[in-house]
Write an enzyme that holds these catalytic residues in place. Structure first.
Site, PDB file in Angstrom:
ATOM      1  N   LEU A 159       0.816  -1.214   0.000  1.00  9.97           N
ATOM      2  CA  LEU A 159       0.000   0.000   0.000  1.00  9.97           C
ATOM      3  C   LEU A 159       0.851   1.267   0.000  1.00  9.97           C
ATOM      4  O   LEU A 159       0.313   2.369  -0.085  1.00  9.97           O
ATOM      5  CB  LEU A 159      -0.911   0.014   1.238  1.00  9.97           C
ATOM      6  N   SER A 160       2.176   1.120   0.114  1.00  9.05           N
ATOM      7  CA  SER A 160       3.044   2.291   0.248  1.00  9.05           C
ATOM      8  C   SER A 160       2.930   3.282  -0.907  1.00  9.05           C
ATOM      9  O   SER A 160       2.873   4.498  -0.672  1.00  9.05           O
ATOM     10  CB  SER A 160       4.498   1.849   0.421  1.00  9.05           C
ATOM     11  N   THR A 191      10.825  -3.323   3.066  1.00  9.42           N
ATOM     12  CA  THR A 191       9.960  -4.207   3.837  1.00  9.42           C
ATOM     13  C   THR A 191      10.497  -5.628   3.764  1.00  9.42           C
ATOM     14  O   THR A 191      11.629  -5.868   3.303  1.00  9.42           O
ATOM     15  CB  THR A 191       8.499  -4.089   3.344  1.00  9.42           C
ATOM     16  N   LYS A 240      14.924  -5.942   5.532  1.00 13.11           N
ATOM     17  CA  LYS A 240      15.243  -4.863   6.473  1.00 13.11           C
ATOM     18  C   LYS A 240      16.620  -5.013   7.115  1.00 13.11           C
ATOM     19  O   LYS A 240      17.331  -4.020   7.308  1.00 13.11           O
ATOM     20  CB  LYS A 240      14.160  -4.776   7.550  1.00 13.11           C
ATOM     21  N   ASP A 281       9.724   2.013  11.981  1.00 10.03           N
ATOM     22  CA  ASP A 281       8.695   1.041  12.340  1.00 10.03           C
ATOM     23  C   ASP A 281       8.244   1.199  13.788  1.00 10.03           C
ATOM     24  O   ASP A 281       7.048   1.199  14.082  1.00 10.03           O
ATOM     25  CB  ASP A 281       9.216  -0.382  12.134  1.00 10.03           C
ATOM     26  N   GLY A 308       8.105 -13.663  16.844  1.00  8.04           N
ATOM     27  CA  GLY A 308       9.004 -13.384  15.733  1.00  8.04           C
ATOM     28  C   GLY A 308      10.246 -12.651  16.198  1.00  8.04           C
ATOM     29  O   GLY A 308      10.216 -11.934  17.208  1.00  8.04           O
ATOM     30  N   ALA A 339      11.189  -7.183  11.302  1.00  5.92           N
ATOM     31  CA  ALA A 339      10.044  -6.442  11.848  1.00  5.92           C
ATOM     32  C   ALA A 339      10.114  -6.375  13.366  1.00  5.92           C
ATOM     33  O   ALA A 339       9.882  -5.326  13.974  1.00  5.92           O
ATOM     34  CB  ALA A 339       8.744  -7.097  11.398  1.00  5.92           C
ATOM     35  N   ALA A 396      17.525 -19.470  18.364  1.00  4.85           N
ATOM     36  CA  ALA A 396      18.770 -18.705  18.346  1.00  4.85           C
ATOM     37  C   ALA A 396      18.533 -17.253  17.936  1.00  4.85           C
ATOM     38  O   ALA A 396      19.203 -16.336  18.437  1.00  4.85           O
ATOM     39  CB  ALA A 396      19.777 -19.357  17.406  1.00  4.85           C
ATOM     40  N   ARG A 397      17.571 -17.038  17.055  1.00 11.10           N
ATOM     41  CA  ARG A 397      17.279 -15.667  16.622  1.00 11.10           C
ATOM     42  C   ARG A 397      16.609 -14.881  17.747  1.00 11.10           C
ATOM     43  O   ARG A 397      16.875 -13.690  17.917  1.00 11.10           O
ATOM     44  CB  ARG A 397      16.394 -15.667  15.372  1.00 11.10           C
ATOM     45  N   LEU A 417       1.517  -6.972  12.839  1.00 12.54           N
ATOM     46  CA  LEU A 417       2.234  -5.930  12.106  1.00 12.54           C
ATOM     47  C   LEU A 417       1.959  -5.977  10.614  1.00 12.54           C
ATOM     48  O   LEU A 417       2.291  -5.039   9.902  1.00 12.54           O
ATOM     49  CB  LEU A 417       3.749  -6.041  12.363  1.00 12.54           C
TER      50      LEU A 417
END
Length: 288
Positions: free
Chosen positions: A17-18, A63, A67, A103, A128, A132, A156-157, A224
């Site tokens: 939509l940007s 996006t 990122k 963000d 997550g 983001a 790990a993330r 998000l």
């Protein structure tokens, strides 16, 4: 009037939509601009960005899933971009790219201003640990939330994001299988792309199974993403009895306004763009 050239990069990107939002901002402020959507994968992003700059590109939005890669392509970055470890806004500066991340401030503006939420001391679950999540976690902490639990398919993330935030007494990493034992949260944020249809070569895993015990009578659930991608999480939130079920349209508009200010020196009003997006597409209506 000279027309400025801007774009949003992502993969996939046709749904974005940007371009529509920034066209409206341009009309509102009298800024002449051209804004396009450019599909780029992590492998093609650097070359696509070089081609965009060579064609006169002066600013870009970034996006999923680019990122974190965008930060590596910047000669300079703002404190909030470095803190997030991710960039969603690029500004052309003297032949190089300067990165920022809008963000987090966009999310907080939407939740506190548009939806009237008081984020202070809210026990928060962040689903997550990708770009983001990196973008919004520092701003949520700055807004005064309580303990933050980060859960990711790859533990790990989540651990890495917890370490980056540097608040071991207030920020915690957990496994997906721990969710049922974590109790009730005041704020649940879906920062995954799990419900997004996988592109060629990607594995699609879908939204993880989320226990309804995460949600109480005053819980706000926020995705998000927006549109069809946000439907599974918002449907779960409503079924679980969440007080608020909010998609990412408001955050998208607010972070875009911050980016517009970085590019053009003026921050547009956002209510008009937000209302126009809601009116145009019934799929975007939240259950707030």
């Amino acid at each position: 009037m000279t027309e400025s050239h801007h774009a949003v990069f992502g993969h996939p990107i046709a749904h974005s939509l940007s371009p529509r939002i920034h066209a409206r901002f341009g009309r509102q402020t009298g800024v002449a601009l051209r804004f396009e959507a450019i599909d780029a994968t992590p492998d093609t992003f650097a070359s696509a960005l070089d081609a965009f700059a060579a064609a006169g590109g002066s600013g870009a939005s970034v996006t999923l899933p680019l990122k974190e890669a965008a930060l590596a392509l910047c000669a300079d970055a703002s404190d909030r971009a470095r803190r997030a470890g991710a960039v969603n806004t690029l500004v052309r500066d003297g032949g190089h790219w300067r990165g920022d991340n809008t963000d987090g401030v966009g999310l907080v503006r939407d939740l506190t201003g548009r939806h009237g939420l008081d984020l202070r001391q809210r026990r928060t679950l962040l689903l997550g640990a990708g770009g983001a999540a990196h973008g919004v976690a520092p701003a949520l902490i700055d807004a005064g939330i309580g303990d933050l639990f980060i859960v990711n398919r790859t533990s790990a993330r989540a651990d890495a994001l917890v370490d980056k935030l540097g608040l071991p007494k207030h920020v915690h990493s957990r496994y997906l299988e721990d969710l049922a034992a974590l109790g009730e949260f005041d704020l649940v944020i879906n920062a995954t792309s799990a419900a997004r249809a996988p592109a060629a070569g990607e594995a699609g895993s879908g939204l993880p199974t989320l226990p309804t015990s995460l949600v109480g009578a005053r819980t706000a659930c926020v995705d998000l993403s927006y549109g069809e991608v946000a439907i599974p999480f918002l449907a779960w939130a409503r079924a679980a009895g969440a007080h608020h079920a909010i998609d990412g349209v408001g955050m998208l508009v607010e972070q875009a306004a911050e980016a517009f200010k970085l590019w053009h020196g003026i921050r547009p009003y956002t209510d008009e763009a937000y209302a126009a997006l809601r009116e145009r597409d019934a799929l975007l209506v939240t259950g707030d």
